[in-house]
Enzyme design. Structure first.
Site, PDB file in Angstrom:
ATOM      1  N   CYS A  77      18.931  29.844  20.163  1.00 13.65           N
ATOM      2  CA  CYS A  77      20.304  29.386  19.903  1.00 13.65           C
ATOM      3  C   CYS A  77      20.617  28.059  20.584  1.00 13.65           C
ATOM      4  CB  CYS A  77      21.305  30.467  20.300  1.00 13.65           C
ATOM      5  SG  CYS A  77      21.341  30.861  22.073  1.00 13.65           S
ATOM      6  N   HIS A 125      24.010  28.781  13.415  1.00 15.60           N
ATOM      7  CA  HIS A 125      23.334  29.197  14.648  1.00 15.60           C
ATOM      8  C   HIS A 125      22.003  29.875  14.346  1.00 15.60           C
ATOM      9  CE1 HIS A 125      24.872  33.633  14.711  1.00 15.60           C
ATOM     10  NE2 HIS A 125      24.865  33.176  13.480  1.00 15.60           N
ATOM     11  N   HIS A 137      24.991  33.053  24.275  1.00 18.17           N
ATOM     12  CA  HIS A 137      24.727  32.657  22.893  1.00 18.17           C
ATOM     13  C   HIS A 137      25.619  31.475  22.554  1.00 18.17           C
ATOM     14  CE1 HIS A 137      23.100  33.192  18.896  1.00 18.17           C
ATOM     15  NE2 HIS A 137      24.315  33.151  18.377  1.00 18.17           N
TER      16      HIS A 137
END
Length: 385
Positions: free
Chosen positions: A272, A332, A320
């Site tokens: 990520c 993402h 994240h």
């Protein structure tokens, strides 16, 4: 992670979101028909399975971010060790030259034997006083050269010794960081094995139930977010990015479909924060490597002021991160087994947002990037829970 059961989970939409932002509910409820379905012999309820998966994903994500942060420190430390070694080599060469110069002066003094005679005596005894004065100047200059050579030799030796000690300490730090990196890597692999074993133990009915719970939870979370007005009305439509924000976003969109790989920074795979760092790096703005560092070091921006290119950070420990696409969507790299994709902003519990270029003005003429086919397909959920 591989196998048919795993693919069923990873190609669904998001696992139900454990929401922490103030405008979202604490935990989307799993439909009663799913949560209270009677498990078969030896089977766990879907709610328990969901909790177990969230725990394993959270632990794996935290270990991954530790790995990424340690990798960055290790890179810096390797550069420091290399720099110290280069400086040490130069210092030793300089000290060696200083020893040579001091040796030559010592030999000259020994061979002439007259350099210790007082310059005042030489002046009194000289037949040519002016010549003696000139000789006195030469003698003084020679003495100054000797003193300078000795000083350079001593300073060179001290510098070399100091650099040698610093290089040894830096190398010890590098060794320690390498060991920490290995431990973090082993922890990630162990957590992923646990996830794989859990998923492989599920029945087809359990996998389907997890997929339904995942999808319904993400949809409810997104509806609540939009209805709350947290993104502005209507969901931030019409906002334009900065020039760099647009370049970062377009780069991220071009990566849609590429696989997630923990610790990956592209170009063939990403985790990520590897995706967001690379996207903004391509746009000409360097940002930190990990999602925690991006959250801690970049300027924060309210969700209602989000513009395309901003970074949305998730989960209480900032484990994240995604890049904002606009209209309540993000791009993402969700988790292992998934691919870079477009998801609803609230697919994961939102912690907040940051803007890498807060002083940049929005573009006056902006057209959102065109999304490739299948951009929204696949798992939405990030690792942590």
């Amino acid at each position: 992670m591989s196998g048919r059961l795993l693919r069923w989970v990873c190609t669904g939409s998001a696992l139900s979101a454990l929401v922490t932002a103030p405008f979202l509910a604490p935990l989307p409820l799993i439909p009663a028909s799913v949560a209270h379905a009677a498990p078969g012999p030896g089977e766990r309820p879907v709610a328990r399975l969901l909790t177990d998966l969230q725990r394993l994903y959270r632990q794996a994500e935290e270990s991954t971010e530790t790995y990424n942060a340690t990798e960055e420190k290790l890179k810096d430390q390797r550069r420091r060790v290399d720099g110290l070694n280069r400086g040490l080599a130069k210092a030793r060469a300089s000290a060696h030259d200083g020893k040579g110069a001091a040796g030559r002066l010592a030999r000259q003094q020994y061979q002439t034997g007259t350099m210790e005679i007082s310059s005042h005596v030489r002046l009194l005894l000289a037949r040519d006083p002016q010549g003696a004065l000139d000789q006195r100047h030469v003698v003084g200059r020679a003495a100054a050269e000797r003193a300078a050579a000795v000083t350079r030799l001593v300073e060179g030796e001290k510098k070399a010794d100091g650099l040698a000690r610093a290089a040894r300490r830096a190398l010890a730090t590098q060794t320690s960081l390498a060991q920490r990196q290995k431990q973090a890597r082993d922890t990630v692999r162990a957590r992923l094995r646990e996830v794989e074993e859990l998923l492989a133990s599920l029945s087809a009915e359990q996998v389907a139930a997890l997929g339904r719970a995942e999808e319904s939870g993400a949809e409810r979370a997104q509806r609540r977010l939009v209805a709350s007005g947290a993104l502005g009305a209507p969901a931030g439509a019409g906002r334009a990015p900065s020039a760099r924000g647009e370049r970062a976003l377009r780069y991220a969109v071009k990566q849609i479909g590429k696989p997630y790989a923990w610790g990956a920074e592209g170009p063939s795979a990403f985790d990520c924060s590897g995706l967001t760092q690379r996207a903004w790096g391509v746009a000409g703005r360097g940002i930190p490597r990990t999602s925690q560092q991006q959250w801690a070091r970049l300027p924060r921006v309210p969700l209602r002021q989000l513009r395309p290119g901003d970074l949305v950070v998730y989960f209480p420990k900032a484990t994240h991160v995604a890049i904002y696409l606009g209209r309540g969507k993000v791009v993402h790299a969700p988790r292992p087994g998934a691919r870079v994709k477009v998801s609803p902003l609230a697919s994961n519990p939102v912690l907040g947002a940051v803007r890498p270029d807060p002083r940049a003005t929005p573009l006056s003429d902006y057209r959102p990037p065109r999304l490739p086919a299948g951009a929204t397909k696949g798992a939405d959920r990030g690792w942590a829970g």
